[in-house]
Scaffold this motif. Structure first.
Motif, PDB file in Angstrom:
ATOM      1  N   ARG A   9     -47.363 -11.180  -6.688  1.00  0.00           N
ATOM      2  CA  ARG A   9     -48.027 -10.107  -5.953  1.00  0.00           C
ATOM      3  C   ARG A   9     -49.353 -10.594  -5.365  1.00  0.00           C
ATOM      4  O   ARG A   9     -49.956 -11.546  -5.851  1.00  0.00           O
ATOM      5  N   THR A  10     -49.792  -9.923  -4.309  1.00  0.00           N
ATOM      6  CA  THR A  10     -51.062 -10.251  -3.680  1.00  0.00           C
ATOM      7  C   THR A  10     -52.007  -9.073  -3.856  1.00  0.00           C
ATOM      8  O   THR A  10     -51.739  -7.972  -3.368  1.00  0.00           O
ATOM      9  N   ALA A  11     -53.099  -9.317  -4.579  1.00  0.00           N
ATOM     10  CA  ALA A  11     -54.021  -8.244  -4.950  1.00  0.00           C
ATOM     11  C   ALA A  11     -55.362  -8.400  -4.244  1.00  0.00           C
ATOM     12  O   ALA A  11     -55.894  -9.503  -4.118  1.00  0.00           O
ATOM     13  N   ILE A  12     -55.906  -7.273  -3.816  1.00  0.00           N
ATOM     14  CA  ILE A  12     -57.253  -7.192  -3.270  1.00  0.00           C
ATOM     15  C   ILE A  12     -58.106  -6.494  -4.321  1.00  0.00           C
ATOM     16  O   ILE A  12     -57.763  -5.404  -4.770  1.00  0.00           O
ATOM     17  N   VAL A  13     -59.208  -7.100  -4.690  1.00  0.00           N
ATOM     18  CA  VAL A  13     -60.113  -6.476  -5.663  1.00  0.00           C
ATOM     19  C   VAL A  13     -61.516  -6.449  -5.056  1.00  0.00           C
ATOM     20  O   VAL A  13     -62.119  -7.503  -4.821  1.00  0.00           O
ATOM     21  N   THR A  14     -62.032  -5.246  -4.803  1.00  0.00           N
ATOM     22  CA  THR A  14     -63.405  -5.146  -4.320  1.00  0.00           C
ATOM     23  C   THR A  14     -64.350  -5.049  -5.514  1.00  0.00           C
ATOM     24  O   THR A  14     -63.925  -4.783  -6.638  1.00  0.00           O
ATOM     25  N   GLY A  15     -65.608  -5.299  -5.258  1.00  0.00           N
ATOM     26  CA  GLY A  15     -66.564  -5.314  -6.374  1.00  0.00           C
ATOM     27  C   GLY A  15     -66.264  -6.421  -7.353  1.00  0.00           C
ATOM     28  O   GLY A  15     -66.573  -6.321  -8.550  1.00  0.00           O
ATOM     29  N   ALA A  16     -65.679  -7.514  -6.858  1.00  0.00           N
ATOM     30  CA  ALA A  16     -65.185  -8.573  -7.737  1.00  0.00           C
ATOM     31  C   ALA A  16     -66.279  -9.502  -8.249  1.00  0.00           C
ATOM     32  O   ALA A  16     -65.998 -10.403  -9.035  1.00  0.00           O
ATOM     33  N   ALA A  17     -67.518  -9.277  -7.829  1.00  0.00           N
ATOM     34  CA  ALA A  17     -68.599 -10.163  -8.264  1.00  0.00           C
ATOM     35  C   ALA A  17     -69.033  -9.909  -9.701  1.00  0.00           C
ATOM     36  O   ALA A  17     -69.689 -10.754 -10.308  1.00  0.00           O
ATOM     37  N   SER A  18     -68.659  -8.754 -10.258  1.00  0.00           N
ATOM     38  CA  SER A  18     -69.104  -8.433 -11.612  1.00  0.00           C
ATOM     39  C   SER A  18     -68.263  -7.304 -12.182  1.00  0.00           C
ATOM     40  O   SER A  18     -67.431  -6.709 -11.489  1.00  0.00           O
ATOM     41  N   GLY A  19     -68.517  -6.992 -13.450  1.00  0.00           N
ATOM     42  CA  GLY A  19     -67.976  -5.797 -14.078  1.00  0.00           C
ATOM     43  C   GLY A  19     -66.471  -5.640 -14.011  1.00  0.00           C
ATOM     44  O   GLY A  19     -65.707  -6.587 -14.196  1.00  0.00           O
ATOM     45  N   ALA A  86     -51.075  -7.803   1.522  1.00  0.00           N
ATOM     46  CA  ALA A  86     -51.385  -7.344   0.173  1.00  0.00           C
ATOM     47  C   ALA A  86     -50.428  -6.246  -0.272  1.00  0.00           C
ATOM     48  O   ALA A  86     -49.972  -5.440   0.550  1.00  0.00           O
ATOM     49  N   ASP A  87     -50.110  -6.200  -1.554  1.00  0.00           N
ATOM     50  CA  ASP A  87     -49.302  -5.105  -2.089  1.00  0.00           C
ATOM     51  C   ASP A  87     -50.000  -4.395  -3.243  1.00  0.00           C
ATOM     52  O   ASP A  87     -49.435  -3.515  -3.870  1.00  0.00           O
ATOM     53  N   LEU A  88     -51.246  -4.787  -3.522  1.00  0.00           N
ATOM     54  CA  LEU A  88     -52.016  -4.180  -4.595  1.00  0.00           C
ATOM     55  C   LEU A  88     -53.487  -4.178  -4.187  1.00  0.00           C
ATOM     56  O   LEU A  88     -54.058  -5.239  -3.912  1.00  0.00           O
ATOM     57  N   ALA A 129     -51.536  -0.650   6.089  1.00  0.00           N
ATOM     58  CA  ALA A 129     -50.298  -1.124   6.714  1.00  0.00           C
ATOM     59  C   ALA A 129     -49.589  -2.132   5.810  1.00  0.00           C
ATOM     60  O   ALA A 129     -48.347  -2.141   5.733  1.00  0.00           O
ATOM     61  N   ASP A 130     -50.359  -2.968   5.129  1.00  0.00           N
ATOM     62  CA  ASP A 130     -49.766  -3.931   4.194  1.00  0.00           C
ATOM     63  C   ASP A 130     -49.051  -3.204   3.054  1.00  0.00           C
ATOM     64  O   ASP A 130     -47.926  -3.558   2.677  1.00  0.00           O
ATOM     65  N   LEU A 131     -49.721  -2.190   2.497  1.00  0.00           N
ATOM     66  CA  LEU A 131     -49.128  -1.434   1.401  1.00  0.00           C
ATOM     67  C   LEU A 131     -47.856  -0.728   1.858  1.00  0.00           C
ATOM     68  O   LEU A 131     -46.838  -0.733   1.151  1.00  0.00           O
ATOM     69  N   ALA A 132     -47.908  -0.138   3.052  1.00  0.00           N
ATOM     70  CA  ALA A 132     -46.733   0.568   3.579  1.00  0.00           C
ATOM     71  C   ALA A 132     -45.581  -0.403   3.811  1.00  0.00           C
ATOM     72  O   ALA A 132     -44.411  -0.064   3.559  1.00  0.00           O
ATOM     73  N   ALA A 133     -45.894  -1.611   4.273  1.00  0.00           N
ATOM     74  CA  ALA A 133     -44.842  -2.605   4.502  1.00  0.00           C
ATOM     75  C   ALA A 133     -44.188  -3.012   3.185  1.00  0.00           C
ATOM     76  O   ALA A 133     -42.955  -3.175   3.109  1.00  0.00           O
ATOM     77  N   HIS A 138     -39.257  -2.022  -0.387  1.00  0.00           N
ATOM     78  CA  HIS A 138     -38.890  -1.690  -1.768  1.00  0.00           C
ATOM     79  C   HIS A 138     -39.505  -2.664  -2.770  1.00  0.00           C
ATOM     80  O   HIS A 138     -38.918  -2.969  -3.806  1.00  0.00           O
ATOM     81  N   ARG A 139     -40.693  -3.128  -2.437  1.00  0.00           N
ATOM     82  CA  ARG A 139     -41.470  -3.943  -3.360  1.00  0.00           C
ATOM     83  C   ARG A 139     -42.575  -3.081  -3.964  1.00  0.00           C
ATOM     84  O   ARG A 139     -42.946  -2.054  -3.407  1.00  0.00           O
ATOM     85  N   PRO A 140     -43.125  -3.472  -5.106  1.00  0.00           N
ATOM     86  CA  PRO A 140     -44.220  -2.694  -5.684  1.00  0.00           C
ATOM     87  C   PRO A 140     -45.391  -2.609  -4.704  1.00  0.00           C
ATOM     88  O   PRO A 140     -45.719  -3.595  -4.030  1.00  0.00           O
ATOM     89  N   ALA A 141     -46.007  -1.443  -4.626  1.00  0.00           N
ATOM     90  CA  ALA A 141     -47.149  -1.238  -3.746  1.00  0.00           C
ATOM     91  C   ALA A 141     -48.089  -0.261  -4.437  1.00  0.00           C
ATOM     92  O   ALA A 141     -47.683   0.856  -4.775  1.00  0.00           O
TER      93      ALA A 141
END
Length: 253
Positions: A9-19, A86-88, A129-133, A138-141
């Protein structure tokens, strides 16, 4: 717990600098996800990406200001070039600046609204659009928004922070009606007292001391606790949407 179905899976994580953001990125990568790290602090992102890579994971550090739509769009383009769609998406970027409304701190109001609400919207718009694709294939989103118990509990002097989190909680609820039919799950997570850097930006000495007192009295959640909950949520069968999760320290009523 094993989250092996995160592999690929390809994940986007914001606020990834801490916490919570950093902890979530580490955990997702440890279980095989390609993770894009989005935040403003380049040095922190580079360090985290290096650690994830050294541990055998895949990470891409992308310096991003979520309050600026152009910055978020540029980040999305870079992620697609490197990892594909991205799917996550985990909206973990946030800021907490409590003060009485009577203090008239419009600078803090704007910062919280721009980061906690508008920032989340910019990220959602850039990756929807990535999540919808992924859903159409039929992949996890998954879209995961990190709100707060402040969204529905009243804490004196936290009015604007609570309002931004209430808006994010309600946004998540409405988005489920739009994204669910597309095969995209939307989860809203509301943590209670958690040991992160959020309190470090409080400039009201009395309120900072009050928060420190809470941490002294109550064993708080860790960022890793929240990350584990996120990983559990996004690895359920596709038919299962854990729509809203409230997680508190055991000693917090």
């Amino acid at each position: 717990m094993s989250y092996d179905n995160l592999a690929g899976r390809t994940a986007i994580v914001t606020g990834a600098a801490s916490g919570m953001g950093a902890a979530t990125a580490r955990l997702l990568a440890a279980h095989g996800a390609r993770v894009a790290l989005l935040a403003r602090r380049t040095d922190r992102l580079d360090d985290l990406a290096a650690k994830i890579t050294a541990d055998g994971g895949q990470a891409l550090a992308v310096t991003t200001d979520v309050t600026a739509p152009a910055s978020v769009r540029a980040a999305a383009a870079r992620v697609r070039e490197t990892f594909g769609g991205a799917d996550l998406v985990v909206n973990a970027a946030g800021v907490m600046l409590p003060n009485p409304v009577a203090a008239g701190r419009s600078d803090e109001w704007a910062r919280m609204i721009d980061t906690n609400l508008s920032g989340a919207l910019h990220v959602i718009d850039a990756f929807r659009a990535d999540l919808a694709a992924a859903g159409a294939a039929h992949r996890p989103a998954d879209l995961v928004n990190i709100s707060s118990i402040g969204a529905h509990l009243s804490f004196p002097d936290y009015a604007v922070y609570g309002a931004t989190k209430a808006a994010l909680t309600h946004l998540s609820e409405i988005l489920r009606t739009e994204f669910g039919p597309l095969g995209v799950r939307v989860t809203n997570i509301e943590p209670g007292l958690t040991g992160t850097e959020l309190g470090d930006h409080i400039d009201n000495v009395s309120l900072a001391a009050q928060l420190d007192g809470m941490h002294a009295a109550i064993p708080a959640l860790t960022s890793e606790d929240v990350a584990d909950l996120i990983a559990f949520t996004v690895t359920r069968p596709a038919r299962v949407n854990l729509r809203q999760l409230i997680v508190l320290p055991t000693a917090q009523s």
